[in-house]
Design a protein around this motif. Structure first.
Motif, PDB file in Angstrom:
ATOM      1  N   LEU A  27     -19.759  24.983  50.740  1.00 20.59           N
ATOM      2  CA  LEU A  27     -20.111  23.869  50.307  1.00 20.59           C
ATOM      3  C   LEU A  27     -19.702  22.539  51.120  1.00 20.59           C
ATOM      4  N   THR A  28     -20.716  21.767  51.112  1.00 23.52           N
ATOM      5  CA  THR A  28     -20.332  20.480  51.762  1.00 23.52           C
ATOM      6  C   THR A  28     -20.288  19.556  50.541  1.00 23.52           C
ATOM      7  N   ILE A  29     -19.307  18.819  50.370  1.00 25.23           N
ATOM      8  CA  ILE A  29     -19.264  17.429  49.207  1.00 25.23           C
ATOM      9  C   ILE A  29     -19.866  16.195  49.964  1.00 25.23           C
ATOM     10  N   GLY A  30     -20.757  15.563  49.918  1.00 25.29           N
ATOM     11  CA  GLY A  30     -21.125  14.029  50.627  1.00 25.29           C
ATOM     12  C   GLY A  30     -21.086  12.892  49.633  1.00 25.29           C
ATOM     13  N   MET A  31     -20.679  11.955  49.832  1.00 24.73           N
ATOM     14  CA  MET A  31     -20.445  10.591  49.218  1.00 24.73           C
ATOM     15  C   MET A  31     -20.711   9.482  50.078  1.00 24.73           C
ATOM     16  N   ILE A  32     -21.506   8.500  49.300  1.00 20.94           N
ATOM     17  CA  ILE A  32     -21.495   7.060  49.852  1.00 20.94           C
ATOM     18  C   ILE A  32     -20.648   6.080  49.139  1.00 20.94           C
ATOM     19  N   VAL A  33     -19.904   5.141  49.780  1.00 17.61           N
ATOM     20  CA  VAL A  33     -19.003   4.556  49.034  1.00 17.61           C
ATOM     21  C   VAL A  33     -18.965   3.037  49.537  1.00 17.61           C
ATOM     22  N   LYS A  34     -18.633   2.055  49.058  1.00 20.17           N
ATOM     23  CA  LYS A  34     -18.367   0.781  49.335  1.00 20.17           C
ATOM     24  C   LYS A  34     -17.586  -0.033  48.295  1.00 20.17           C
ATOM     25  N   ASN A  35     -16.359  -0.137  48.685  1.00 18.82           N
ATOM     26  CA  ASN A  35     -15.231  -1.476  47.859  1.00 18.82           C
ATOM     27  C   ASN A  35     -15.386  -0.453  46.533  1.00 18.82           C
ATOM     28  N   GLU A  36     -14.660   0.716  46.800  1.00 19.01           N
ATOM     29  CA  GLU A  36     -14.309   1.686  45.542  1.00 19.01           C
ATOM     30  C   GLU A  36     -13.136   1.909  45.423  1.00 19.01           C
ATOM     31  N   GLU A  37     -12.325   1.087  45.942  1.00 21.74           N
ATOM     32  CA  GLU A  37     -10.756   1.143  45.696  1.00 21.74           C
ATOM     33  C   GLU A  37     -10.207   1.403  44.539  1.00 21.74           C
ATOM     34  N   PRO A  49      -9.264  20.086  43.604  1.00 22.15           N
ATOM     35  CA  PRO A  49      -9.361  21.627  42.908  1.00 22.15           C
ATOM     36  C   PRO A  49     -10.600  22.479  43.922  1.00 22.15           C
ATOM     37  N   ILE A  50     -11.684  21.827  43.984  1.00 23.78           N
ATOM     38  CA  ILE A  50     -12.960  22.302  44.525  1.00 23.78           C
ATOM     39  C   ILE A  50     -12.605  22.521  45.849  1.00 23.78           C
ATOM     40  N   LEU A  51     -12.309  21.691  46.649  1.00 28.60           N
ATOM     41  CA  LEU A  51     -11.955  21.728  48.065  1.00 28.60           C
ATOM     42  C   LEU A  51     -10.782  22.714  48.493  1.00 28.60           C
ATOM     43  N   ASN A  52      -9.942  23.007  47.332  1.00 34.54           N
ATOM     44  CA  ASN A  52      -8.794  23.813  47.574  1.00 34.54           C
ATOM     45  C   ASN A  52      -9.164  25.362  47.461  1.00 34.54           C
ATOM     46  N   ALA A  53     -10.149  25.411  46.722  1.00 32.36           N
ATOM     47  CA  ALA A  53     -10.539  26.840  45.996  1.00 32.36           C
ATOM     48  C   ALA A  53     -11.965  27.219  46.814  1.00 32.36           C
ATOM     49  N   LEU A  54     -12.516  26.656  47.532  1.00 36.79           N
ATOM     50  CA  LEU A  54     -13.708  27.002  48.361  1.00 36.79           C
ATOM     51  C   LEU A  54     -13.494  26.601  49.795  1.00 36.79           C
ATOM     52  N   PRO A  55     -14.274  27.515  50.538  1.00 37.13           N
ATOM     53  CA  PRO A  55     -14.597  27.261  51.986  1.00 37.13           C
ATOM     54  C   PRO A  55     -15.583  26.044  51.983  1.00 37.13           C
ATOM     55  N   SER A  56     -15.149  24.621  52.024  1.00 35.33           N
ATOM     56  CA  SER A  56     -15.668  23.498  52.171  1.00 35.33           C
ATOM     57  C   SER A  56     -15.043  22.487  52.839  1.00 35.33           C
ATOM     58  N   GLU A  57     -16.102  21.353  52.476  1.00 32.16           N
ATOM     59  CA  GLU A  57     -15.550  20.019  53.344  1.00 32.16           C
ATOM     60  C   GLU A  57     -15.869  18.879  52.566  1.00 32.16           C
ATOM     61  N   LEU A  58     -15.355  17.584  52.823  1.00 31.89           N
ATOM     62  CA  LEU A  58     -15.756  16.524  52.141  1.00 31.89           C
ATOM     63  C   LEU A  58     -16.013  15.729  53.232  1.00 31.89           C
ATOM     64  N   ARG A 101     -21.820  20.950  57.272  1.00 28.25           N
ATOM     65  CA  ARG A 101     -21.732  22.426  57.612  1.00 28.25           C
ATOM     66  C   ARG A 101     -21.678  23.504  56.272  1.00 28.25           C
ATOM     67  N   GLY A 102     -22.093  23.017  55.335  1.00 28.24           N
ATOM     68  CA  GLY A 102     -22.067  23.878  54.140  1.00 28.24           C
ATOM     69  C   GLY A 102     -23.484  24.720  53.738  1.00 28.24           C
ATOM     70  N   GLN A 103     -23.257  25.784  52.981  1.00 25.53           N
ATOM     71  CA  GLN A 103     -24.503  26.527  52.487  1.00 25.53           C
ATOM     72  C   GLN A 103     -25.124  25.609  51.395  1.00 25.53           C
ATOM     73  N   PHE A 124     -19.243  29.250  42.533  1.00 23.38           N
ATOM     74  CA  PHE A 124     -19.269  29.504  44.067  1.00 23.38           C
ATOM     75  C   PHE A 124     -18.532  30.580  44.363  1.00 23.38           C
ATOM     76  N   ASN A 125     -17.466  30.931  43.599  1.00 19.90           N
ATOM     77  CA  ASN A 125     -16.518  32.148  44.046  1.00 19.90           C
ATOM     78  C   ASN A 125     -17.086  33.569  43.503  1.00 19.90           C
TER      79      ASN A 125
END
Length: 738
Positions: A27-37, A49-58, A101-103, A124-125
């Motif tokens: 899994l790839t998690i993709g985000m677009i952001v602007k002034n979101e602090e 939790p998703i990033l820690n549990a799955l072979p994934s990237e952000l 790089r995610g399926q 996904f698991n």
């Protein structure tokens, strides 16, 4: 800077040799952001939790932030990319997608914060994800910053990667192609993007969105997607005339190139716009024209029928309301059975897919059946109402009242009472009791029928006892009343003035009130008195008999008796019955003294009087006033009365009566004193004349009489010496008094 998309001959497989369908990661998690602090850290923390549990990237793509957004992103993201903003949301999304790089690819915004991601992790698991081409989760769009108003929307946000995959759309970007079937998660993300802190912020977003959509339509005026999004955007910002026109235009264009989803969407937004414009006739006509009776059930029709039944209700068109309500319920039932698990769920936010909306439809449907005098249909719908929802008790009870009025069937109140009891919710029960009490007390001719229905419910709840007590009162059943009073005193709770009828019956039965009064707060005595006075025409007589015969067994009962005396004193003062008022005040002073002696140390009362409650100060000073009067101390009597009045101005009229009576008595005493002085002077003149004439014996007898009344008068002492007569004291006093 844009990355190139990887080409592949196989639709679902990369040319590489990664472990996940040719990809390196699941899994790839993709985000677009602007002034979101303000929200980004919460958003990313919820994704961990998703990033820690799955072979994934952000992968986070920043589009020109000037706050701490990039700094926060770098603490969490696998990659942070930078994109020069060009009014194209799809282009910004594609920047992250091109290096993924995610399926599977999942996208979201920096102000969307997951409540729980376990459902996605489990998807996904397990092997389940292999069966689907896309997935959606619920975005909960809040309409205010307090989070009390929101709409849920199934958003397509997860996609299996394929060759040529990319986002389209300069605004409200979407995947260029979607492969079924789809998985619909129940998990949701909080989204405050439409909850604005100012009108300026709201207007800025509105102008941005409308400008981009209108620009797209200039280039492609028959784009159904852009027309649909424009109609939706216009509705969001309450431009209902424009939204209706856009939706109708979209329907005309859709005829040339049929598209089920956009066709349904245009109908929905046209109906919504008409309803929000309060053109209820047009709502009904439009629905009848565009949703034929034989039409296949579609989820967007749910909102249409929701608006249609509300419109029919506004117009008192009850037959059409019934038809629309039944159509709504059929589609809602299909929705609950998951019969709409396709892309229609992701079309838009549906206002009527929630228990509260269903409850509103049931309410309107029951109302329509009642207006049409369909007793069986009405009672069936009433049985479906969900009493657990907020504000449901009042609305539901209103319908039951209408049913009882229409069909003279008051047994339904017992049915409703039983249902409310089964909720085991004090708040719900109190709401029901408050409503039904208002109705019962206003309907004297129906009161007994309603009480019979409520009393018949097999419950030991205090309200059930109260209903049975009222019935026993109407039947004048002393034995039943005594039994119910005993049951009430066995309860451990404290009760509000609603249950004052128990106290009234106790007074009427002339039983000791100590145990009954223990169930009430003395702070409520005023409310209790008002309630009983309003509900029982004989309460003044009952109070008087009770005060004549009762002997207080506790400080609380003494306090209740004092309160009743106070009310009686005020009433007598108002009626100008001064003698009775003064007598009652003297009784009050005596009882108040006994009460204060129980509550305080008597030897310290005057020292601490200034810090006592106002009523207790009044009790002290009125008691002191009558004690002073009995001992003849006029000055203490008057000053104590004035202090009593200052402490408790409520008793102004009775105290003024006492003061006026004292002044009248004092005036009378002064008049009597002046008359006596004149008579004495006349007799002294007579004695003097008798002495001058030599009638000493007669003069001495008169002088002796005067001496008993005026022993210190010097003239009389001189007369006694001049006459030298020994007085027959008792005889002279008797004669003088005559």
């Amino acid at each position: 800077m844009k990355a190139k998309l990887t080409k592949s001959a196989n639709l679902f497989q990369n040319d590489g040799y990664g472990p996940y369908g040719g990809y390196d990661l699941k899994l790839t998690i993709g985000m677009i952001v602007k002034n979101e602090e303000k929200t980004l850290e919460d958003c990313l923390t919820a994704l961990m939790p998703i990033l820690n549990a799955l072979p994934s990237e952000l992968i986070i793509t920043d589009t020109g932030s000037t706050d701490r957004t990039v700094e926060i992103a770098e603490q969490y993201a696998t990659k942070v990319l930078h994109f020069e903003w060009c009014d194209d949301f799809a282009a910004a999304r594609n920047t992250g997608l091109e290096v993924a790089r995610g399926q599977w690819f999942m996208f979201l915004d920096g102000d969307e914060i997951f409540e729980d991601t376990q459902e996605i992790i489990d998807f996904f698991n397990s092997e389940e994800y292999e069966q689907y081409g896309y997935a959606s989760f619920v975005v909960r769009n809040y309409l205010n910053l307090q989070g009390t108003r929101y709409q849920d929307f199934h958003a397509q946000r997860l996609f299996r990667r394929f060759s040529g995959m990319h986002f389209d759309g300069t605004i409200h970007e979407h995947m260029n192609r979607v492969f079924s079937p789809g998985k619909f998660f129940e998990c949701f993300a909080h989204h405050y993007g439409y909850a604005f802190s100012s009108e300026e912020e709201k207007e800025e977003k509105r102008l941005r969105n409308l400008t981009l959509l209108q620009k797209n339509l200039l280039d492609n005026p028959e784009s159904q997607r852009d027309l649909f999004q424009l109609a939706q955007e216009q509705a969001t910002y309450k431009q209902f005339d424009q939204s209706f026109e856009t939706a109708v235009s979209g329907l005309e264009i859709e005829k040339k190139s049929p598209n089920r989803l956009f066709h349904l969407g245009f109908i929905l937004f046209a109906v919504k716009a008409l309803f929000c414009k309060e053109d209820y006739e047009a709502v009904i006509s439009f629905c009848n024209e565009h949703i034929p009776a034989e039409a296949k059930p579609e989820l967007p029709y749910l909102d249409c029928f929701f608006y249609q039944i509300a419109s029919a209700d506004k117009l008192n068109r009850w037959e059409e309301a019934v038809e629309a309500g039944n159509s709504y319920l059929k589609i809602y039932e299909l929705y609950e059975k998951n019969q709409f698990q396709d892309a229609v769920l992701t079309l838009t936010s549906f206002v009527s897919i929630n228990p509260a909306a269903k409850e509103s439809v049931l309410y309107l449907l029951a109302k329509a059946h009642l207006q049409l005098r369909h007793a069986d249909d009405a009672i069936q719908i009433l049985s479906l109402l969900d009493l657990t929802l907020p504000d449901s008790i009042t609305k539901t009870t209103t319908l039951y009242v209408e049913f009882a009025k229409q069909f003279s069937d008051y047994s339904v109140f017992g049915d409703l009472y039983q249902k409310v009891l089964e909720l085991h919710s004090e708040d719900k029960l109190n709401a029901f009791i408050a409503y039904i009490e208002q109705y019962v007390l206003s309907k004297e001719d129906k009161r007994e029928s309603i009480l019979c229905a409520l009393a018949a419910v097999n419950s030991a709840h205090p309200y059930s006892l109260l209903c049975r007590l009222r019935l026993a009162q109407s039947e004048d059943s002393s034995n039943s009343i005594q039994s119910l009073l005993e049951q009430f005193t066995q309860l451990e709770d404290s009760f509000d003035p609603l249950y004052s009828d128990f106290l009234y019956c106790g007074m009427k039965e002339t039983i000791p009130l100590c145990r009954l009064l223990s169930r009430f707060d003395s702070e409520d005595f005023s409310s209790i008195f008002v309630y009983l006075q309003n509900q029982h025409i004989d309460f003044p007589e009952v109070s008087s008999r009770y005060l004549e015969n009762a002997a207080a067994e506790s400080p609380k009962e003494m306090y209740w008796m004092l309160y009743l005396l106070e009310r009686l004193i005020l009433k007598r003062a108002e009626e100008k019955q001064e003698d009775e008022c003064a007598e009652l005040l003297e009784n009050y002073a005596e009882a108040a003294g006994s009460y204060l002696n129980l509550v305080y140390r008597n030897d310290q009362l005057e020292e601490v009087c200034d810090v006592l409650p106002r009523l207790h100060r009044f009790m002290f000073w009125i008691g002191k006033a009558f004690t002073a009067k009995q001992s003849g101390n006029a000055s203490v009597y008057l000053s104590s009365l004035r202090k009593a009045l200052k402490a408790y101005p409520v008793m102004n009229n009775p105290i003024q009566i006492l003061l006026s009576r004292y002044e009248a008595e004092e005036e009378k005493r002064r008049a009597n004193s002046d008359e006596f002085a004149m008579l004495a002077q006349k007799m002294k003149n007579q004695v003097k004349l008798l002495i001058e004439q030599g009638h000493l014996l007669e003069a001495g007898q008169i002088a002796q009489k005067l001496a008993k009344l005026m022993p210190d008068d010097k003239d009389i002492q001189r007369f006694l010496l001049q006459t030298s007569v020994k007085p027959a004291t008792q005889e002279m006093i008797s004669e003088l008094m005559q």
